[in-house]
Structures are given as C-alpha cells and as structure tokens.
Design a protein around this motif. Structure first.
Motif, PDB file in Angstrom:
ATOM      1  N   LEU A 273       0.713  -1.104   0.011  1.00  0.00           N
ATOM      2  CA  LEU A 273      -0.109  -0.148   0.060  1.00  0.00           C
ATOM      3  C   LEU A 273       0.800   1.198  -0.129  1.00  0.00           C
ATOM      4  N   ALA A 274       1.894   1.226   0.672  1.00  0.00           N
ATOM      5  CA  ALA A 274       2.769   2.357   0.974  1.00  0.00           C
ATOM      6  C   ALA A 274       3.601   2.652  -0.457  1.00  0.00           C
ATOM      7  N   ALA A 275       3.648   1.411  -1.300  1.00  0.00           N
ATOM      8  CA  ALA A 275       4.516   1.674  -2.506  1.00  0.00           C
ATOM      9  C   ALA A 275       3.410   2.281  -3.597  1.00  0.00           C
ATOM     10  N   PHE A 276       2.423   1.783  -3.573  1.00  0.00           N
ATOM     11  CA  PHE A 276       1.173   2.127  -4.581  1.00  0.00           C
ATOM     12  C   PHE A 276       1.080   3.789  -4.151  1.00  0.00           C
ATOM     13  N   PHE A 277       1.050   4.179  -2.919  1.00  0.00           N
ATOM     14  CA  PHE A 277       0.708   5.398  -2.365  1.00  0.00           C
ATOM     15  C   PHE A 277       1.936   6.252  -2.869  1.00  0.00           C
ATOM     16  N   SER A 278       3.287   5.820  -3.086  1.00  0.00           N
ATOM     17  CA  SER A 278       4.363   6.546  -3.312  1.00  0.00           C
ATOM     18  C   SER A 278       4.367   6.563  -4.879  1.00  0.00           C
ATOM     19  N   GLY A 279       3.682   5.958  -5.722  1.00  0.00           N
ATOM     20  CA  GLY A 279       3.440   6.277  -7.035  1.00  0.00           C
ATOM     21  C   GLY A 279       4.163   5.051  -7.729  1.00  0.00           C
ATOM     22  N   LYS A 280       4.443   3.922  -7.047  1.00  0.00           N
ATOM     23  CA  LYS A 280       4.927   2.656  -7.592  1.00  0.00           C
ATOM     24  C   LYS A 280       3.852   1.904  -8.005  1.00  0.00           C
ATOM     25  N   ALA A 281       3.216   1.786  -9.215  1.00  0.00           N
ATOM     26  CA  ALA A 281       2.159   1.083  -9.410  1.00  0.00           C
ATOM     27  C   ALA A 281       2.656  -0.369  -9.768  1.00  0.00           C
ATOM     28  N   ASP A 282       3.988  -0.344 -10.115  1.00  0.00           N
ATOM     29  CA  ASP A 282       4.578  -1.513 -10.757  1.00  0.00           C
ATOM     30  C   ASP A 282       5.164  -2.341  -9.535  1.00  0.00           C
ATOM     31  N   ALA A 283       4.855  -2.003  -8.293  1.00  0.00           N
ATOM     32  CA  ALA A 283       5.523  -2.671  -7.136  1.00  0.00           C
ATOM     33  C   ALA A 283       4.844  -4.188  -7.285  1.00  0.00           C
ATOM     34  N   PRO A 284       5.999  -5.458  -7.078  1.00  0.00           N
ATOM     35  CA  PRO A 284       5.696  -6.616  -7.061  1.00  0.00           C
ATOM     36  C   PRO A 284       4.968  -7.075  -5.949  1.00  0.00           C
ATOM     37  N   HIS A 285       3.757  -7.876  -6.447  1.00  0.00           N
ATOM     38  CA  HIS A 285       2.668  -8.408  -5.457  1.00  0.00           C
ATOM     39  C   HIS A 285       2.169  -9.903  -6.137  1.00  0.00           C
ATOM     40  N   PRO A 286       1.577 -10.523  -5.219  1.00  0.00           N
ATOM     41  CA  PRO A 286       1.090 -11.776  -5.762  1.00  0.00           C
ATOM     42  C   PRO A 286      -0.147 -11.561  -6.735  1.00  0.00           C
ATOM     43  N   LYS A 287      -0.174 -12.407  -7.901  1.00  0.00           N
ATOM     44  CA  LYS A 287      -1.421 -12.301  -8.954  1.00  0.00           C
ATOM     45  C   LYS A 287      -2.778 -12.374  -7.810  1.00  0.00           C
ATOM     46  N   GLY A 288      -3.681 -11.541  -8.175  1.00  0.00           N
ATOM     47  CA  GLY A 288      -5.116 -11.740  -7.423  1.00  0.00           C
ATOM     48  C   GLY A 288      -5.030 -11.359  -6.107  1.00  0.00           C
ATOM     49  N   LEU A 289      -3.998 -10.442  -5.858  1.00  0.00           N
ATOM     50  CA  LEU A 289      -3.965 -10.114  -4.326  1.00  0.00           C
ATOM     51  C   LEU A 289      -4.897  -8.880  -4.008  1.00  0.00           C
ATOM     52  N   ARG A 290      -5.798  -9.190  -3.310  1.00  0.00           N
ATOM     53  CA  ARG A 290      -6.732  -8.053  -2.826  1.00  0.00           C
ATOM     54  C   ARG A 290      -6.640  -7.627  -1.239  1.00  0.00           C
ATOM     55  N   ILE A 291      -6.308  -6.604  -1.016  1.00  0.00           N
ATOM     56  CA  ILE A 291      -5.851  -6.001   0.305  1.00  0.00           C
ATOM     57  C   ILE A 291      -7.382  -5.248   0.901  1.00  0.00           C
ATOM     58  N   ALA A 292      -7.677  -5.725   2.124  1.00  0.00           N
ATOM     59  CA  ALA A 292      -8.775  -5.382   2.636  1.00  0.00           C
ATOM     60  C   ALA A 292      -8.198  -4.164   3.983  1.00  0.00           C
ATOM     61  N   VAL A 293      -8.853  -3.089   3.864  1.00  0.00           N
ATOM     62  CA  VAL A 293      -8.639  -2.117   5.164  1.00  0.00           C
ATOM     63  C   VAL A 293      -9.755  -1.679   5.614  1.00  0.00           C
ATOM     64  N   LYS A 294      -9.900  -2.059   7.095  1.00  0.00           N
ATOM     65  CA  LYS A 294     -11.206  -1.804   7.861  1.00  0.00           C
ATOM     66  C   LYS A 294     -10.813  -0.935   9.024  1.00  0.00           C
ATOM     67  N   ALA A 295     -11.573  -0.121   9.332  1.00  0.00           N
ATOM     68  CA  ALA A 295     -11.555   0.424  10.613  1.00  0.00           C
ATOM     69  C   ALA A 295     -12.893   0.849  11.276  1.00  0.00           C
ATOM     70  N   ASP A 296     -13.164   0.591  12.650  1.00  0.00           N
ATOM     71  CA  ASP A 296     -14.473   0.605  13.052  1.00  0.00           C
ATOM     72  C   ASP A 296     -14.916   2.261  13.175  1.00  0.00           C
ATOM     73  N   ALA A 297     -13.796   3.211  13.446  1.00  0.00           N
ATOM     74  CA  ALA A 297     -14.395   4.572  13.597  1.00  0.00           C
ATOM     75  C   ALA A 297     -12.945   5.254  13.295  1.00  0.00           C
TER      76      ALA A 297
END
Length: 158
Positions: free
Chosen positions: A52-76
C-alpha cells in the motif's frame, strides 16, 4: 390509494437525515485513504502495508502476488482541526478494542484525506470534525498495476 402511499414514501425518504446515507469513494482518493489507514491497522499484514505504501508513493508496478486484494477496515475514525487553536490537529482511529491517536502532520494528512473522500466536516466548539464509522476499503493490486484509474474502493458511514 397506492399513489398516496408512494407520495408518502417519497416524502419520508426526502426528509431522512443525510447522515443516514452511506458514503463511498474510489480511485486515487480511496487508495490514499486505504494506505494511510492500512499503515496503522493492526489487521493489515506487514507485506500488505509495504505494498500500500509503494502504491501511495507512485509505484504501481510494485511486485505483488497475482490476484491480491487487500482489505483495510476501521470501526471508527474521528479527526478534528482547531479553528480557534489553529495549532490543534488530532485523530482517533478505532480498530476493535485498539485505539490509535494521531496528532500534528499525520492527523492533518488523515483529516484532509477524509475530506477528499467525501466526508463532510462539521464545526463544533472551536474545532471542525470529520468522522466516519465502518470504513471498509478494498485494494485490488492487479487493477492498480494496470494504471487505468481503478483498483481501490472504500465505503463508510458518515
């Protein structure tokens, strides 16, 4: 009789408070919110925080496992910025029983990102608040890597 019921339902829904309506965002704003909250979330794994930090820093090509979906949740999330004491900035994030407090620049970053994502700030007693509950974001790493404007979606309750 049916027409009167329909008119009544339309009037009732028009009078419903705006706060009852859920909020949502996508694209770059949702990615920013996911990255900022994901960095603090005890539920987000270290490798996912780094991606997520790499993506937020503009590195769309950061290596990641195929099909990865990251969930980010907060109650409040509750952020405030002082409009009398203009040096005051603070946020409190709730993840289950765990609470995290931010101040200064980090709080301002989260506050501004909430506003970017469509959260309406409201004034109260010397400060302006931006608050949400039930934040639920999904970042699709493959879609982000395509650089086509998609791949991050967030939903929340104002």
């Amino acid at each position: 009789m049916i027409a009167y019921k329909t008119i009544g339902l339309v009037l009732l829904s028009a009078l419903a408070p705006a706060a009852a309506q859920a909020g949502a965002s996508n694209g770059s704003n949702a990615l920013a919110l996911s990255a900022i909250v994901g960095e603090l979330s005890p539920q987000t794994s270290v490798p996912n925080k780094k991606l997520l930090a790499a993506f937020f820093s503009g590195k769309a090509d950061a290596p990641h496992p195929k099909g990865l979906r990251i969930a980010v949740k907060a109650d409040a999330i509750d952020c405030r910025a002082g409009n009398v004491d203009i040096t005051s900035r603070a946020c409190e994030l709730t993840f289950g029983a765990k609470k995290i407090e931010l101040s200064g620049r980090k709080a301002n970053e989260l506050y501004a990102t909430l506003i970017e994502n469509g959260v309406v700030a409201e004034g109260a007693a010397g400060s302006s608040h931006a608050s949400i509950t039930a934040l639920d974001c999904i970042v699709d790493a493959d879609e982000v890597a395509e650089k086509a404007g998609g791949g991050a979606r967030c939903a929340y309750n104002p």
